[in-house]
Design a protein around this motif. Structure first.
Motif, mmCIF file in Angstrom:
data_model
loop_
_atom_site.group_PDB
_atom_site.id
_atom_site.type_symbol
_atom_site.label_atom_id
_atom_site.label_comp_id
_atom_site.label_asym_id
_atom_site.label_seq_id
_atom_site.Cartn_x
_atom_site.Cartn_y
_atom_site.Cartn_z
ATOM 1 N N ARG A 128 0.838 -1.205 0.000
ATOM 2 C CA ARG A 128 0.000 0.000 0.000
ATOM 3 C C ARG A 128 0.872 1.254 0.000
ATOM 4 N N LYS A 230 -2.980 6.298 1.317
ATOM 5 C CA LYS A 230 -2.770 6.919 2.631
ATOM 6 C C LYS A 230 -1.876 8.150 2.460
ATOM 7 N N TYR A 235 -6.342 13.793 5.005
ATOM 8 C CA TYR A 235 -6.763 13.778 6.407
ATOM 9 C C TYR A 235 -7.042 15.161 6.992
ATOM 10 N N GLU A 265 -16.967 4.979 4.477
ATOM 11 C CA GLU A 265 -16.081 4.657 5.599
ATOM 12 C C GLU A 265 -16.534 5.432 6.840
ATOM 13 N N VAL A 297 -5.903 -3.174 5.919
ATOM 14 C CA VAL A 297 -5.360 -4.503 6.208
ATOM 15 C C VAL A 297 -6.306 -5.221 7.173
ATOM 16 N N THR A 298 -6.872 -4.465 8.109
ATOM 17 C CA THR A 298 -7.837 -5.043 9.044
ATOM 18 C C THR A 298 -9.092 -5.480 8.282
ATOM 19 N N THR A 344 -6.189 -0.472 12.096
ATOM 20 C CA THR A 344 -5.078 -0.943 12.913
ATOM 21 C C THR A 344 -5.120 -0.418 14.352
HETATM 22 C C1 LIG Z 1 -5.682 3.547 7.602
HETATM 23 C C2 LIG Z 1 -7.113 3.658 7.220
HETATM 24 C C3 LIG Z 1 -8.012 2.578 7.327
HETATM 25 C C4 LIG Z 1 -7.656 1.287 7.985
HETATM 26 O O1 LIG Z 1 -6.607 0.589 7.400
HETATM 27 P P1 LIG Z 1 -5.855 -0.537 8.235
HETATM 28 O O2 LIG Z 1 -4.833 -1.049 7.301
HETATM 29 O O3 LIG Z 1 -6.872 -1.571 8.592
HETATM 30 O O4 LIG Z 1 -5.288 0.129 9.440
HETATM 31 C C5 LIG Z 1 -9.298 2.743 6.842
HETATM 32 N N1 LIG Z 1 -9.706 3.909 6.314
HETATM 33 C C6 LIG Z 1 -8.890 4.975 6.212
HETATM 34 C C7 LIG Z 1 -9.406 6.231 5.605
HETATM 35 C C8 LIG Z 1 -7.568 4.881 6.673
HETATM 36 O O5 LIG Z 1 -6.762 5.949 6.597
#
Ligand SMILES: *Cc1c(COP(=O)(O)O)cnc(C)c1O
Length: 399
Positions: A128, A230, A235, A265, A297-298, A344
């Motif tokens: 990722r 990411k 954000y 989300e 990942v979760t 996570t």
């Molecule tokens: C990081 C994130 C997640 C969760 O991702 P993981 O890999 O499970 O930690 C979900 N949505 C957004 C917008 C994120 O930034």
């Protein structure tokens, strides 16, 4: 004439030599790959005082060391260095400060019952991270090399990884463009760095179900955008809607998208909802990876575990959109079983209510508890694999 021929032969040989030299120069100038074997370690002379577990606050305190690897357009990846945790000095015109050339990852290290360090599915985070880097013209790298380097950092700072269940070390790999100057262009210099923060359970008293405000006046991500990466730029704009939701008594935004008000989300987590129809058929639903949804990942771990473990005659696992109307109508008919966010930091975060259009949509919890039955089951399945209580190839032992 002969001398001319000789000259021209000599010239060709000379230019052939020059060609060799040039190609050798350019081969030394080809970009070096990220190489963990070049690692240099400078240990701290001032080890930090460690906080007792109950004083740990998410992302507030950091370990003794950090990893840094510089990159330059022509030379490629430089020498990886582990050094005492400390400030980064950059020119005020550095491209990261003006045009948001920044991306990050979030992953965790756990100490198992035998005292070994384990990381959970780091290959997924690295894949990722490379996708994020590629999207904003920052350099990509060999995933396994960065996992090795992070492993060395974890070994050095092992004493910071709490060994209590529920506690872990949050790892924050980051990459920034560091080129100076105010032009908007692909960065010619970058810095990859990794810092680590010891963390406690997200909710100190087990689970804490949250209230969400369904948000349609602000949009988190859109088709063709970068919601699935990411990138830091995703954000900052999400904080104001969160403050607005908080002012009305909601902990997080439930991000809606489009004319059908699809649920995408929740805050910075993926969203799951479980339904049960009047014939008893159950369905676990999460949004599909269509470019707007962060590839958690979760999320992926939950989908895999539920497909493997839930009774197929009872459950359907769906990656499909559902609208806020569908949730509202099903909740009115008593067909919503439970809902939760996944990521996570908290692993799963149970939902007890969604505010939408002046209505309060109630989401059931187990009587007297702060989560639904499936939410609790999933949290346990994942924790068992993170702490190596159940062996799986998702968990990598570092030391
Ligand atoms: C990081 C994130 C997640 C969760 O991702 P993981 O890999 O499970 O930690 C979900 N949505 C957004 C917008 C994120 O930034």
């Amino acid at each position: 004439m002969f001398s001319n021929l000789r000259n021209s032969i000599r010239l060709t040989t000379r230019s052939a030599n020059l060609g060799n030299i040039l190609s050798r120069m350019s081969s030394t100038a080809t970009q070096a790959a990220l190489d963990a074997s070049k690692l240099v370690i400078h240990k701290t002379e001032n080890p930090k005082q460690k906080l007792p577990n109950e004083k740990l606050v998410f992302g507030r305190s950091f370990t003794d060391h950090m990893l840094e690897v510089p990159w330059h357009k022509t030379s490629g990846w430089g020498t990886p260095v582990i050094k005492p945790y400390g400030n980064i000095t950059l020119d005020p015109s550095a491209i990261v400060f003006h045009y948001a050339f920044e991306l990050f990852e979030g992953m965790k290290a756990y100490k198992d019952a035998k005292g070994h360090i384990r990381i959970f599915r780091p290959d997924k985070n690295m894949t990722r991270m490379n996708k994020s880097a590629s999207r904003i013209c920052l350099p990509t790298f060999d995933s396994e090399e960065l996992i090795k380097l992070i492993g060395e950092l974890l070994k050095l700072d092992k004493s910071f990884i709490p060994d209590q269940r529920g506690y872990s070390l949050y790892i924050r790999p980051t990459m920034i463009g560091t080129t100076t100057g105010l032009g908007v262009h692909a960065p010619e210099d970058a810095l990859l760095y990794v810092v680590c923060s010891p963390v406690g359970p997200y909710y100190s008293t087990g689970f804490k179900a949250v209230r969400l405000e369904a948000t349609d006046y602000a949009v988190r991500a859109w088709p063709g955008g970068v919601g699935d990466k990411k990138l830091g730029a995703n954000y900052a704009p999400s904080v104001k809607p969160q403050l607005e939701a908080a002012s009305r008594g909601y902990q997080q935004n439930l991000w809606l998208f489009g004319p059908d008000k699809h649920v995408t989300e929740v805050g910075t987590m993926n969203f799951f909802v479980a339904f049960q129809d009047k014939n008893g058929k159950k369905e676990l639903v999460t949004a599909p990876l269509d470019g707007m949804i962060l590839e958690g990942v979760t999320r992926d771990s939950i989908l895999n575990l539920c497909k493997e473990k839930l009774d197929k005659s009872e459950w359907t696992i769906s990656e499909r959109y559902c609208s806020i109307k569908e949730i509202q109508e099903k909740a009115q008919k008593g067909e919503v079983l439970e809902a939760f966010g996944s990521g996570t930091a908290a692993v799963v975060s149970p939902v007890k209510e969604i505010g939408y259009d002046g209505q309060h949509i109630k989401i059931p919890l187990l009587p007297g508890e702060e989560a639904g039955a499936l939410t609790k089951q999933i949290a346990q399945w994942i924790a068992e694999r993170q702490y190596g209580i159940v062996e799986s190839d998702w968990s990598r032992v570092i030391d």
